[in-house]
Structures are given as structure tokens and as C-alpha cells.
Write an enzyme that holds these catalytic residues in place. Structure first.
Site, PDB file in Angstrom:
ATOM      1  N   LYS A 200      28.743  11.511   1.649  1.00 10.92           N
ATOM      2  CA  LYS A 200      29.204  12.201   0.427  1.00 10.92           C
ATOM      3  C   LYS A 200      29.149  13.693   0.736  1.00 10.92           C
ATOM      4  O   LYS A 200      28.090  14.255   0.953  1.00 10.92           O
ATOM      5  CB  LYS A 200      28.258  11.841  -0.704  1.00 10.92           C
ATOM      6  N   GLU A 274      15.800  16.628   3.524  1.00  2.58           N
ATOM      7  CA  GLU A 274      15.676  17.942   4.144  1.00  2.58           C
ATOM      8  C   GLU A 274      16.019  18.941   3.046  1.00  2.58           C
ATOM      9  O   GLU A 274      17.171  19.063   2.651  1.00  2.58           O
ATOM     10  CB  GLU A 274      16.624  18.032   5.343  1.00  2.58           C
ATOM     11  N   CYS A 309      18.451  27.010   5.074  1.00  3.42           N
ATOM     12  CA  CYS A 309      17.149  26.550   4.584  1.00  3.42           C
ATOM     13  C   CYS A 309      16.019  27.115   5.431  1.00  3.42           C
ATOM     14  O   CYS A 309      14.890  27.181   4.975  1.00  3.42           O
ATOM     15  CB  CYS A 309      17.106  25.034   4.532  1.00  3.42           C
ATOM     16  N   GLU A 411      13.546  30.176  -3.254  1.00  2.00           N
ATOM     17  CA  GLU A 411      14.617  30.184  -2.254  1.00  2.00           C
ATOM     18  C   GLU A 411      15.851  30.849  -2.873  1.00  2.00           C
ATOM     19  O   GLU A 411      16.353  30.410  -3.902  1.00  2.00           O
ATOM     20  CB  GLU A 411      14.949  28.755  -1.836  1.00  2.00           C
TER      21      GLU A 411
HETATM   22  P1  NAI Z   1      22.446  20.341  -4.380  1.00  2.00           P
HETATM   23  O1  NAI Z   1      21.156  19.827  -3.849  1.00  2.00           O
HETATM   24  O2  NAI Z   1      22.691  20.139  -5.837  1.00  2.00           O
HETATM   25  O3  NAI Z   1      23.658  19.687  -3.566  1.00  2.00           O
HETATM   26  C1  NAI Z   1      23.534  19.073  -2.307  1.00  2.00           C
HETATM   27  C2  NAI Z   1      24.309  17.764  -2.304  1.00  2.00           C
HETATM   28  O4  NAI Z   1      23.740  16.862  -3.261  1.00  2.00           O
HETATM   29  C3  NAI Z   1      25.788  17.914  -2.689  1.00  2.00           C
HETATM   30  O5  NAI Z   1      26.554  17.015  -1.918  1.00  2.00           O
HETATM   31  C4  NAI Z   1      25.777  17.468  -4.148  1.00  2.00           C
HETATM   32  O6  NAI Z   1      27.025  16.981  -4.593  1.00  2.00           O
HETATM   33  C5  NAI Z   1      24.754  16.364  -4.110  1.00  2.00           C
HETATM   34  N1  NAI Z   1      24.177  16.038  -5.423  1.00  2.00           N
HETATM   35  C6  NAI Z   1      23.997  16.854  -6.484  1.00  2.00           C
HETATM   36  N2  NAI Z   1      23.451  16.181  -7.510  1.00  2.00           N
HETATM   37  C7  NAI Z   1      23.262  14.909  -7.088  1.00  2.00           C
HETATM   38  C8  NAI Z   1      22.711  13.724  -7.675  1.00  2.00           C
HETATM   39  N3  NAI Z   1      22.256  13.714  -8.933  1.00  2.00           N
HETATM   40  N4  NAI Z   1      22.645  12.598  -6.942  1.00  2.00           N
HETATM   41  C9  NAI Z   1      23.088  12.586  -5.665  1.00  2.00           C
HETATM   42  N5  NAI Z   1      23.635  13.654  -5.058  1.00  2.00           N
HETATM   43  C10 NAI Z   1      23.717  14.813  -5.754  1.00  2.00           C
HETATM   44  O7  NAI Z   1      22.525  21.884  -3.978  1.00  2.00           O
HETATM   45  P2  NAI Z   1      23.508  23.015  -4.561  1.00  2.00           P
HETATM   46  O8  NAI Z   1      23.614  22.846  -6.052  1.00  2.00           O
HETATM   47  O9  NAI Z   1      24.740  23.021  -3.752  1.00  2.00           O
HETATM   48  O10 NAI Z   1      22.686  24.349  -4.212  1.00  2.00           O
HETATM   49  C11 NAI Z   1      21.598  24.767  -5.026  1.00  2.00           C
HETATM   50  C12 NAI Z   1      20.482  25.335  -4.173  1.00  2.00           C
HETATM   51  O11 NAI Z   1      19.966  24.329  -3.321  1.00  2.00           O
HETATM   52  C13 NAI Z   1      20.872  26.460  -3.232  1.00  2.00           C
HETATM   53  O12 NAI Z   1      20.859  27.694  -3.841  1.00  2.00           O
HETATM   54  C14 NAI Z   1      19.779  26.363  -2.187  1.00  2.00           C
HETATM   55  O13 NAI Z   1      18.632  27.032  -2.634  1.00  2.00           O
HETATM   56  C15 NAI Z   1      19.490  24.879  -2.110  1.00  2.00           C
HETATM   57  N6  NAI Z   1      20.176  24.238  -0.971  1.00  2.00           N
HETATM   58  C16 NAI Z   1      19.453  23.921   0.154  1.00  2.00           C
HETATM   59  C17 NAI Z   1      20.092  23.396   1.264  1.00  2.00           C
HETATM   60  C18 NAI Z   1      19.344  23.061   2.518  1.00  2.00           C
HETATM   61  O14 NAI Z   1      19.914  23.171   3.586  1.00  2.00           O
HETATM   62  N7  NAI Z   1      18.138  22.580   2.450  1.00  2.00           N
HETATM   63  C19 NAI Z   1      21.533  23.181   1.294  1.00  2.00           C
HETATM   64  C20 NAI Z   1      22.205  23.495   0.055  1.00  2.00           C
HETATM   65  C21 NAI Z   1      21.525  24.011  -1.012  1.00  2.00           C
END
Ligand code: NAI
Ligand code: MG
Length: 509
Positions: A200, A274, A309, A411
Site C-alpha cells: 500500500k 519502523e 526518520c 519529530e
Molecule cells: P502516516 O503514518 O499517517 O502514513 C504512512 C502510511 O500509513 C501511508 O501509506 C498511509 O496511507 C498509511 N496509513 C495512514 N493511516 C492508516 C491506517 N489507519 N491504517 C493503515 N495504514 C494507514 O504518516 P503521514 O501522515 O504521511 O506523516 C505524518 C508524520 O509521520 C510525519 O510528519 C513524520 O513525522 C512521520 N513519518 C515518519 C516516517 C518514517 O520514516 N518513520 C515516514 C513518514 C512519516
């Protein structure tokens, strides 16, 4: 100019020959998932806009997946797993190796498309990511013959062995910051271990991921992996909840990671998470400052607008070298060119989306209002009229912060770092560990004893001394505390996270 939905052509699939025109490729890939080896529109027919963050224009559309698409993709993957899981491990490895070779031929194409789609500069980030993607497939291909069990000296009357079996269908949920590398670290080991995968993608960056999947589908049997795009709650959540998904591997925010974990707990399936970080970089007074500055620039991922991250977003610098460090850091970041992500001269591109842009800006505003804080804004905004609506943010180095300030605790996922002055070794160690996160850490010193003391006591999964490498195939990667659960990128990670161990006992008497 915005690409309109009416301009999309679903009558044919984009050709597999490398296409270095990212606009044409974005258009040709628009509005589809990959299911059963074919590019198909969402069952609802709905799609969402994909924006070029450097100009704000619509460059394509992602298929808006929902539960019906998830069901189709998982059922197809479950059916494909029966054959794939039975294949000789080395034959699977050979196919994964072939994937890596084919992806190598597409590095330029994928680099250009991801630069357009995410705003990450081509030379410093996007092309590099595309080549690491291919390398991750080559690395994991070689692990196929290592899917071994054990013989256990349990009793002389019994032959006791363990075998490694695939978990079945793996659900892989990926973010937008480094989608190609992160997907490779999930799907390559899962496939090698005999699982099939449903990926996804993140709603901000579905197109390059889809292109990679289309390329992989030209090498692998249909259904080995399927790819869906869509919003988290509508498309990600039903994937996690699907009864035939036996494992979830997720990279993203802590908040979403916890939602995923709870759903997985209801099904009692394993997860790898992660999540975020707030990584400390500790500079001792004896450190080679020029080397540390190089590490600060790479570590903070200024070239990726800090959207990492592992970003070194807390720089603890000894008081004796603080001013020299700050002056040199400023000089280096000032010299970086912010602008057109597709231009070879550009070092720094844009933030991914208006939402993330607003979030980063609000942290910067908050920091400027903190008592005692000083904001040094580096580099310069692009002046070209074309980029007037682009999501560019000048990198900011904050001075005068403490480890308790909001900017040092949360973060930010933007080009914002805090330089924190220190004098006492045990105090700085305590401050570095005083964080909800524990992903990465670096120490800069030539004092061996101090280096050993720090590396032993730092609470983080990925600790380096006098360098700041990004994640690489073969190096165990993953965090502690709120940074996540489980490791990626090694043989052990593949065995632990993508296989089930079975004990088999033969009675000899
Ligand atoms: P997110 O965690 O909401 O999105 C990451 C993935 O999870 C996307 O594919 C999204 O569609 C999916 N997702 C969202 N809600 C879900 C649910 N209920 N069930 C299953 N999948 C779901 O992150 P977002 O909103 O893009 O970014 C928010 C913050 O998260 C950023 O500002 C950053 O701080 C952090 N982040 C950390 C990352 C890392 O590499 N550890 C990568 C991206 C964001
Ligand atoms: Mg989110």
C-alpha cells in the site's frame, strides 16, 4: 498546467522501456493499482490528485483503493503464494536478482519520476534512492539459500529439526519520504522467503512505486505482489484487518503505527513497525569538526528537507567548539542550492505536501517564539516565478534550545535542527536518551574511551561513531522505544520477520 482526469488513457499500459520524461510517465501510470500482474483502475473508479510539490500542479492521479480493491489484491496474492512458496528457494532468489538487474536499467527513469512526484532533488536524493532500490533487491536475492532450519540435539532417540516456512501474504504499508528504498526493504525479503506481498503506497507518492511494481511484474509470476494506492483509513486499514494477511510491515508515524499494531493484535499476527525518530548527534570537544559538519549535513538530511526518520535533529555540541561548529554548519548549508528538483545543480528540493509544509512552518514559528532561541535561516529560496507556489522551506538551525523544548522533543520531519550546548559528558548522555524515540545516534570524538561509553549507553538501534551513513542492505536497521519494533535489511530480519519456525520431531525407536 494541471493534468485533467479526462486526459487519462486506460486503453493501454505504459511501455516497459525506460522513459525519462517523468510527466509522460506520471500521466501514463495514473489511476491504477497493480493486481494480478495488470494495471487496473480502482473498483470504485475513483482517483486522487498527485501534485508536483515544486509547482503545485497536478501531474497525475492515484487509484483510490478501498476494501473491495484490498479484497481482490489479497485473494490474488493468497492464490499466487501457493506456487511461489513451493518454488526452490534459489529459483526465487534468481528471480529477485533479475528484478534488481532490471531495476538498475530504470535508475534514471525512476529517479526523475520520484523527483517530480516528491520534490526530492534528483542529483542528491532521487537518483541515489533509485539505485539503492535496485541494490536492495540484489542483496536480498543472495539470502535465498540461507532459509535454513536447525538440527536440535534434543534426545538420541529422536531426530529433531526446525524448518522455516513463509507466513503467507504480507501486507506492506509504506510512507512517502523514501518510498522506493523502504518498499524494497520490505518486499524483497518477504518474496525471497516465499511470501507474496500486497503493498500500500502513501497517498502523496503512488506513481513511482507503481512503476517499480509494473517493472517487477514483468519479471515475477503474476500475483506475487500486488500494489494498491489510496488513503490510510480506507485502503491501509482494511489491508491490515484482512483475515488472509499474516504479517504487516509498516513504516510511518508513531500514531498510525499504533493503530496498525492494535488491529494486528486483534488478529494475533506479527508486525514490524519502523516509526519516527529524534536522533541525537553528540559532538565532543576533541572531535574533527570539519568531519562532524559533513556528518551533520548528511545526518540531518538537509538534501531531503529533513524528511527522514533518522534525521540528526538534536545536535549536542560541546560548549568549547559550539561557535565554530555553528559557523561552519551555517556556511555549508548556506552554500546549498534550493530549487528545481529535476535540475542537476539543485541540492535541496521541496517538502512533500501542503499538510507537511504547514506542520513544518508551525514548528519553525513556535521555535522563533521560544525564550532564548535564535533561528538561523540558511540557503535561499528559489526566485524563479515557476516555483512561487512550491513547498520550499529554508533550512533552519535553532540555537539556544534545551532538550526540553518542543522542537527537541517532537519529530518535525522538516529541515529544522536544534544545536544544544553541553559541558558534562554524563549530562549530555542523559539528555540524548531523554527522548520518546530511539532510532539512530552518532558520536563525534577521537577519544576511544568516550566513544565506547557513549555507544554502550545510547538508547538507539543504529549508532555510529565519526560517520553518518544512511541505512544500507546488510546493516540491521530499526529502533527502540517509540521508534518501533523489529529490524530490517539483514538475513536475520528476513528469517525473523518473514518466516515461521516449525519444529519437527521423528521418533527413531
Ligand atoms: P502516516 O503514518 O499517517 O502514513 C504512512 C502510511 O500509513 C501511508 O501509506 C498511509 O496511507 C498509511 N496509513 C495512514 N493511516 C492508516 C491506517 N489507519 N491504517 C493503515 N495504514 C494507514 O504518516 P503521514 O501522515 O504521511 O506523516 C505524518 C508524520 O509521520 C510525519 O510528519 C513524520 O513525522 C512521520 N513519518 C515518519 C516516517 C518514517 O520514516 N518513520 C515516514 C513518514 C512519516
Ligand atoms: Mg497520517
Amino acid at each position: 498546467m494541471n493534468l485533467m482526469r479526462t486526459e487519462l488513457d486506460f486503453s493501454s499500459e505504459p511501455a516497459l522501456t525506460p522513459n525519462t520524461d517523468p510527466y509522460a510517465l506520471a500521466k501514463a501510470l495514473s489511476g491504477r493499482h497493480l493486481i494480478g500482474g495488470k494495471l487496473v483502475p480502482a473498483s470504485s473508479g475513483n482517483s486522487f490528485e498527485v501534485i508536483d510539490p515544486a509547482t503545485g500542479t497536478v501531474i497525475g492521479y492515484g487509484a483510490e483503493g478501498d476494501e473491495a480493491d484490498v479484497n481482490a489484491a489479497v485473494e490474488d496474492a493468497a492464490a499466487a503464494q501457493k506456487e511461489w512458496g513451493k518454488m526452490r528457494a534459489r529459483d526465487r532468489g534468481a528471480l529477485i536478482h533479475k528484478c534488481g538487474e532490471v531495476l538498475m536499467d530504470h535508475v534514471e527513469e525512476l529517479g526523475r519520476l520520484i523527483a517530480l512526484e516528491t520534490g526530492k532533488a534528483l542529483r542528491t536524493e532521487s537518483r541515489v534512492e533509485a539505485s539503492i532500490l535496485a541494490d536492495a533487491f540484489l542483496f536480498h536475492a543472495g539470502l535465498a539459500s540461507e532459509l535454513k532450519g536447525e538440527t536440535v540435539p534434543h534426545h538420541p532417540d529422536m531426530l529433531t529439526i526446525t524448518v522455516r516456512e513463509p507466513v503467507g501474504v504480507v501486507g506492506a504499508i509504506i510512507p512517502w519520504n523514501v518510498p522506493l528504498l523502504l518498499m524494497a526493504l520490505k518486499i524483497a525479503p518477504a518474496l525471497v522467503a516465499g511470501n507474496t506481498v500486497v503493498v500500500k503506497s502513501a497517498e502523496e507518492a503512488p506513481l513511482t512505486v507503481l512503476r517499480v511494481c509494473q517493472i517487477l511484474a514483468s519479471v515475477l509470476p503474476a500475483g506475487c505482489f500486488n500494489m494498491l494506492s489510496g488513503y490510510g483509513p480506507e485502503c491501509g486499514a482494511p489491508l491490515v484487518a484482512h483475515p488472509k494477511v499474516g504479517k504487516i510491515t509498516f513504516t510511518g508515524s508513531v500514531e498510525t503505527g499504533k493503530i496498525v499494531y492494535k488491529t494486528a493484535a486483534d488478529k494475533l499476527i506479527p508486525v514490524t513497525l519502523e516509526l519516527g525518530g529524534k536522533s541525537p548527534m553528540i559532538v565532543m570537544k576533541d572531535a574533527d569538526i570539519d568531519k562532524a559538519i559533513g556528518g551533520a549535513v548528511t545526518g540531518m538530511r538537509f538534501t531531503r528537507q529533513g524528511q527522514s526518520c533518522t534525521a540528526a535533529s538534536r545536535m549536542f555540541v560541546h560548549a568549547d567548539v559550539h561557535d565554530e561548529f555553528v559557523a561552519k554548519l551555517r556556511e555549508q548549508v548556506d552554500a546549498m542550492v534550493m530549487g528545481d528538483p529535476l535540475d542537476e545543480k539543485t541540492d535541496i528540493g521541496t517538502i512533500i505536501s501542503p499538510e507537511q509544509f504547514a506542520k513544518v512552518k508551525s514548528y519553525i514559528d513556535h521555535g522563533k517564539g521560544e525564550a532564548g532561541a535564535e533561528a538561523i535561516e540558511c540557503s535561499a529560496m528559489p526566485t524563479d516565478e515557476k516555483f512561487k507556489d512550491g513547498l520550499f522551506v529554508q533550512p533552519v538551525v535553532f540555537l539556544g534550545m534545551t532538550n526540553d523544548s518542543k522542537l527537541a522533543r517532537e519529530e518535525i520531519f522538516g529541515p529544522v535542527t536544534c544545536v544544544i550546548k553541553w559541558t558534562d559528558e554524563e549530562e549530555v548522555l542523559a539528555a540524548a536518551n531523554d527522548s520518546d524515540y530511539g532510532l539512530a545516534a552518532t558520536v563525534w570524538t577521537n577519544d576511544l574511551k568516550a566513544a565506547l561509553n557513549f555507544t554502550e549507553k545510547l538508547q538507539a538501534g543504529f549508532v555510529q561513531v565519526n560517520q553518518n551513513l544512511v541505512v544500507q542492505p546488510g546493516l540491521s536497521y530499526g529502533g527502540v522505544k517509540q521508534s518501533g519494533i523489529g529490524k530490517e535489511a539483514t538475513l536475520e530480519a528476513m528469517l525473523e520477520h518473514f518466516t515461521k519456525k516449525k519444529t519437527i520431531i521423528f521418533n527413531k525407536t
